[in-house]
Design a protein around this motif. Structure first.
Motif, PDB file in Angstrom:
ATOM      1  N   GLU A   1     -12.143  -7.614   5.456  1.00  0.00           N
ATOM      2  CA  GLU A   1     -11.641  -6.254   5.316  1.00  0.00           C
ATOM      3  C   GLU A   1     -10.159  -6.158   5.658  1.00  0.00           C
ATOM      4  OE1 GLU A   1     -12.144  -2.420   4.075  1.00  0.00           O
ATOM      5  OE2 GLU A   1     -13.622  -4.038   4.076  1.00  0.00           O
TER       6      GLU A   1
ATOM      7  N   ASN B   1      -8.181  -7.225   2.698  1.00  0.00           N
ATOM      8  CA  ASN B   1      -8.177  -6.204   1.655  1.00  0.00           C
ATOM      9  C   ASN B   1      -7.215  -5.072   1.984  1.00  0.00           C
ATOM     10  OD1 ASN B   1     -10.092  -7.539   0.082  1.00  0.00           O
ATOM     11  ND2 ASN B   1     -11.808  -6.579   1.149  1.00  0.00           N
ATOM     12  N   ASP B   2      -7.196  -4.657   3.260  1.00  0.00           N
ATOM     13  CA  ASP B   2      -6.265  -3.591   3.655  1.00  0.00           C
ATOM     14  C   ASP B   2      -4.820  -4.039   3.478  1.00  0.00           C
ATOM     15  OD1 ASP B   2      -8.461  -2.070   4.293  1.00  0.00           O
ATOM     16  OD2 ASP B   2      -8.395  -2.551   6.437  1.00  0.00           O
TER      17      ASP B   2
END
Length: 337
Positions: A191, A194-195
């Motif tokens: 995650e 992805n950020d």
């Protein structure tokens, strides 16, 4: 005895009839079990479970005689698919080149090399599907380590093409099949990555928008600069035209003044010559003419000798100057005085 003989013949007849029926049934069963069919989308190898033999001959769609105890090991001629997903098999857990964990959902399509199915069967005895699955798992996860996480995010189709070519080479050389296509259906990265990717894409988009704005402003400024240059050229051309017109007017005025001056000079010279005027009296006459010819500015009386002395001539010549302009005299060419 006769009755016994007749009963014996009846029994023999029934026995023969039974044997005929049994033989027919056996022959029918043997013929039926000696035949096997292949669909038009299948190829097969003829095997015999009694003799434990496999024929290298390849059979195609249709009805074939395989003999007693014979059967076909069938292979599809069409393209088959294997998928690594939660619906069929476990997804692939791998790592990228930069060490980040990644979960891949991959599917690939393959087809048997038809003239190699005999070798394929001898090598894996029909268990080749499991071999294909395990081999593809190993090769795909190994290939994943050659690509960065950003490449998986930004260029999945390019990676899928590379994986397809790698699998095709290995399957063709070792597993008697060809991999015709491969898709990366899902790719799950951490995650935090992805950020960071989303932030970088936003920044990249902002940079792109700024560059486009700068380009538009450059075009606008260049257009305005061209317009300003054209306006400047037009202003310079108009100013040059005005200056040229003023110069021509000045030339014309100078020519007129010169002609007028020459005419005045000629007239005053003729007046001086014909009236025999002294220079000082001529200057007074010029002054008189310039102020409108109202009279001869002199302090001497016209009947005194001083007046005649100032004029440099007799009273007759001086009297002629009353209400007379030199230009009239110059135009008359020395006519009546």
């Amino acid at each position: 005895a006769k009755r016994y003989s007749g009963a014996s013949r009846d029994m023999d007849a029934r026995f023969l009839a039974g044997c005929a029926v049994v033989t027919t049934v056996v022959i029918t069963v043997m013929i039926a079990t000696s035949l096997a069919t292949l669909h038009s989308t299948e190829i097969g190898l003829k095997c015999n479970h009694i003799w434990q033999t496999v024929s290298p001959q390849i059979y195609y769609g249709g009805l074939h005689f395989v003999g007693i105890g014979g059967y076909f090991v069938k292979f599809k001629k069409t393209v088959l698919s294997t998928e690594f997903s939660t619906d069929a098999h476990d997804v692939l857990h791998a790592r990228t080149y930069d060490g980040l964990p990644i979960v891949l959902g991959v599917s690939f399509q393959y087809a048997y090399v038809q003239d190699k199915v005999y070798d394929l069967y001898l090598a894996y005895l029909g268990d080749h599907d499991r071999v294909y699955f395990n081999t593809a798992t190993h090769l795909i996860t190994e290939e994943s380590t050659r690509h960065t996480a950003y490449e998986f995010f930004d260029e999945p189709q390019s990676i899928a093409q590379t994986m397809q070519e790698m699998l095709d080479d290995y399957f063709k050389d070792n597993l008697y099949a060809r991999v015709v296509a491969l898709q990366i259906n899902t790719r799950v990265l951490p995650e935090t990555f992805n950020d960071a990717i989303l932030d970088s894409l936003t920044t990249k988009q902002n940079i792109t928008n700024t560059i486009r704005f700068v380009d538009r402003m450059n075009v606008t400024l260049e257009t305005r600069l061209l317009v300003a240059r054209q306006d400047a050229l037009a202003t310079v051309a108009a100013a040059e035209g005005v200056a040229q017109a003023a110069l021509f007017r000045s030339y014309a005025a100078a020519n007129i003044t010169t002609a007028t001056f020459k005419a005045d000079v000629q007239g005053f010279s003729q007046v001086k010559d014909e009236l025999s005027l002294a220079n000082d009296l001529l200057l007074k006459y010029v002054y008189w003419d310039s102020v409108g010819g109202r009279g001869v500015p002199t302090t001497a009386r016209d009947d005194t000798p001083e007046y005649a002395k100032q004029s440099g001539a007799g009273l007759a010549e001086a009297d002629v100057l009353v209400d007379l302009e030199p230009s009239i005299l110059a135009r008359s060419g020395g006519g009546n005085r």
